[in-house]
Scaffold this motif. Structure first.
Motif, PDB file in Angstrom:
ATOM      1  N   ASP A  64       0.842  -1.206   0.000  1.00 10.30           N
ATOM      2  CA  ASP A  64       0.000   0.000   0.000  1.00 10.30           C
ATOM      3  C   ASP A  64       0.875   1.254   0.000  1.00 10.30           C
ATOM      4  O   ASP A  64       0.616   2.213  -0.739  1.00 10.30           O
ATOM      5  N   LEU A  65       1.890   1.234   0.835  1.00 14.20           N
ATOM      6  CA  LEU A  65       2.796   2.385   0.958  1.00 14.20           C
ATOM      7  C   LEU A  65       3.483   2.665  -0.377  1.00 14.20           C
ATOM      8  O   LEU A  65       3.522   3.815  -0.844  1.00 14.20           O
ATOM      9  N   SER A  66       3.997   1.630  -0.998  1.00 16.41           N
ATOM     10  CA  SER A  66       4.692   1.795  -2.268  1.00 16.41           C
ATOM     11  C   SER A  66       3.748   2.307  -3.357  1.00 16.41           C
ATOM     12  O   SER A  66       4.092   3.211  -4.129  1.00 16.41           O
ATOM     13  N   ARG A  67       2.557   1.742  -3.374  1.00 16.42           N
ATOM     14  CA  ARG A  67       1.557   2.141  -4.374  1.00 16.42           C
ATOM     15  C   ARG A  67       1.162   3.616  -4.195  1.00 16.42           C
ATOM     16  O   ARG A  67       1.089   4.372  -5.175  1.00 16.42           O
ATOM     17  N   ALA A  68       0.948   4.008  -2.959  1.00 16.02           N
ATOM     18  CA  ALA A  68       0.567   5.396  -2.680  1.00 16.02           C
ATOM     19  C   ALA A  68       1.704   6.353  -3.031  1.00 16.02           C
ATOM     20  O   ALA A  68       1.484   7.407  -3.649  1.00 16.02           O
ATOM     21  N   ALA A  69       2.918   5.994  -2.642  1.00 16.03           N
ATOM     22  CA  ALA A  69       4.065   6.868  -2.907  1.00 16.03           C
ATOM     23  C   ALA A  69       4.289   7.031  -4.412  1.00 16.03           C
ATOM     24  O   ALA A  69       4.570   8.135  -4.892  1.00 16.03           O
ATOM     25  N   LYS A  70       4.125   5.951  -5.150  1.00 12.48           N
ATOM     26  CA  LYS A  70       4.293   6.020  -6.610  1.00 12.48           C
ATOM     27  C   LYS A  70       3.248   6.946  -7.227  1.00 12.48           C
ATOM     28  O   LYS A  70       3.552   7.747  -8.127  1.00 12.48           O
ATOM     29  N   ALA A  71       2.023   6.859  -6.734  1.00 13.88           N
ATOM     30  CA  ALA A  71       0.964   7.745  -7.247  1.00 13.88           C
ATOM     31  C   ALA A  71       1.307   9.207  -6.963  1.00 13.88           C
ATOM     32  O   ALA A  71       1.157  10.077  -7.835  1.00 13.88           O
ATOM     33  N   LEU A  72       1.788   9.488  -5.754  1.00 13.66           N
ATOM     34  CA  LEU A  72       2.163  10.869  -5.417  1.00 13.66           C
ATOM     35  C   LEU A  72       3.313  11.335  -6.299  1.00 13.66           C
ATOM     36  O   LEU A  72       3.354  12.492  -6.740  1.00 13.66           O
ATOM     37  N   TRP A  73       4.244  10.449  -6.537  1.00 15.94           N
ATOM     38  CA  TRP A  73       5.402  10.775  -7.378  1.00 15.94           C
ATOM     39  C   TRP A  73       4.932  11.168  -8.783  1.00 15.94           C
ATOM     40  O   TRP A  73       5.399  12.141  -9.367  1.00 15.94           O
ATOM     41  N   GLU A  74       3.991  10.385  -9.304  1.00 15.27           N
ATOM     42  CA  GLU A  74       3.511  10.632 -10.669  1.00 15.27           C
ATOM     43  C   GLU A  74       2.650  11.888 -10.772  1.00 15.27           C
ATOM     44  O   GLU A  74       2.709  12.605 -11.765  1.00 15.27           O
ATOM     45  N   VAL A  75       1.867  12.162  -9.746  1.00 14.18           N
ATOM     46  CA  VAL A  75       0.964  13.316  -9.818  1.00 14.18           C
ATOM     47  C   VAL A  75       1.706  14.623  -9.538  1.00 14.18           C
ATOM     48  O   VAL A  75       1.496  15.617 -10.229  1.00 14.18           O
ATOM     49  N   PHE A  76       2.598  14.617  -8.535  1.00 16.77           N
ATOM     50  CA  PHE A  76       3.163  15.883  -8.056  1.00 16.77           C
ATOM     51  C   PHE A  76       4.620  16.111  -8.429  1.00 16.77           C
ATOM     52  O   PHE A  76       5.139  17.204  -8.221  1.00 16.77           O
ATOM     53  N   SER A  77       5.299  15.098  -8.952  1.00 18.02           N
ATOM     54  CA  SER A  77       6.704  15.227  -9.346  1.00 18.02           C
ATOM     55  C   SER A  77       7.564  15.912  -8.287  1.00 18.02           C
ATOM     56  O   SER A  77       8.266  16.896  -8.582  1.00 18.02           O
ATOM     57  N   PRO A  78       7.553  15.397  -7.056  1.00 20.48           N
ATOM     58  CA  PRO A  78       8.385  16.009  -6.011  1.00 20.48           C
ATOM     59  C   PRO A  78       9.858  15.673  -6.238  1.00 20.48           C
ATOM     60  O   PRO A  78      10.198  14.785  -7.019  1.00 20.48           O
ATOM     61  N   ASP A  79      10.720  16.405  -5.517  1.00 20.22           N
ATOM     62  CA  ASP A  79      12.142  16.057  -5.551  1.00 20.22           C
ATOM     63  C   ASP A  79      12.440  14.895  -4.613  1.00 20.22           C
ATOM     64  O   ASP A  79      13.422  14.179  -4.795  1.00 20.22           O
ATOM     65  N   LYS A  80      11.583  14.737  -3.583  1.00 20.73           N
ATOM     66  CA  LYS A  80      11.735  13.636  -2.617  1.00 20.73           C
ATOM     67  C   LYS A  80      10.418  13.477  -1.887  1.00 20.73           C
ATOM     68  O   LYS A  80       9.699  14.452  -1.699  1.00 20.73           O
ATOM     69  N   ILE A  81      10.121  12.255  -1.480  1.00 22.14           N
ATOM     70  CA  ILE A  81       8.981  12.026  -0.595  1.00 22.14           C
ATOM     71  C   ILE A  81       9.526  11.684   0.779  1.00 22.14           C
ATOM     72  O   ILE A  81      10.398  10.822   0.904  1.00 22.14           O
ATOM     73  N   ASN A  82       9.044  12.381   1.804  1.00 22.37           N
ATOM     74  CA  ASN A  82       9.403  12.054   3.178  1.00 22.37           C
ATOM     75  C   ASN A  82       8.320  11.147   3.758  1.00 22.37           C
ATOM     76  O   ASN A  82       7.150  11.280   3.418  1.00 22.37           O
TER      77      ASN A  82
END
Ligand SMILES: [Zn+2]
Length: 137
Positions: A64-82
């Motif tokens: 779940d964590l990986s799936r959610a983080a990947k979605a955030l990465w794709e939508v918001f293009s952050p430099d890093k996720i904390n």
């Protein structure tokens, strides 16, 4: 197992909208969007510590964590996720997924929670943002 006094168990959280139910947790988008795209991944069961999860539940939670983080990465293009887990005040296992941006708030340091400022999104805008994330899950 649920705790009737817990905001996550009772879904009494009125400061976020649900993005999606995942395998063993729910993904929430809080109104405080100081960090664009910050989400909370809350375990379905009331457990306070990571070691309290059975191995299969822990594996599902990691998915779940990986799936959610990947979605955030794709939508918001952050430099890093904390990734932050506290729970002093709400001891129901939940993790903050915080997209961070170079030059943005607290880049290079821990994120801050502050509900008193002007960073609260309207529920309508929050629902739209939750939809963007949901489509990437
Ligand atoms: Zn709970």
């Amino acid at each position: 197992m649920k705790d009737t006094n817990c905001r996550y168990c009772t879904c009494a959280d009125d400061i976020s909208v649900k993005v999606a139910d995942l395998e063993t947790s729910v993904l929430l988008l809080p109104m405080d969007q100081t960090y664009r795209g910050r989400c909370i991944l809350a375990l379905n069961d009331h457990k306070s510590e990571v070691f309290m999860m059975a191995p299969d539940e822990l594996a599902a939670w990691a998915r779940d964590l990986s799936r959610a983080a990947k979605a955030l990465w794709e939508v918001f293009s952050p430099d890093k996720i904390n990734y932050a887990v506290f729970g002093d005040l709400y001891p129901h296992l939940h993790m903050h997924l915080v997209p961070k941006y170079k030059g943005g708030p607290e880049w290079g340091g821990p994120f801050l929670l502050d509900l008193s400022k002007d960073s609260l999104m309207s529920r309508e805008d929050l629902e739209e943002r939750a939809g963007q994330i949901r489509r990437k899950l």
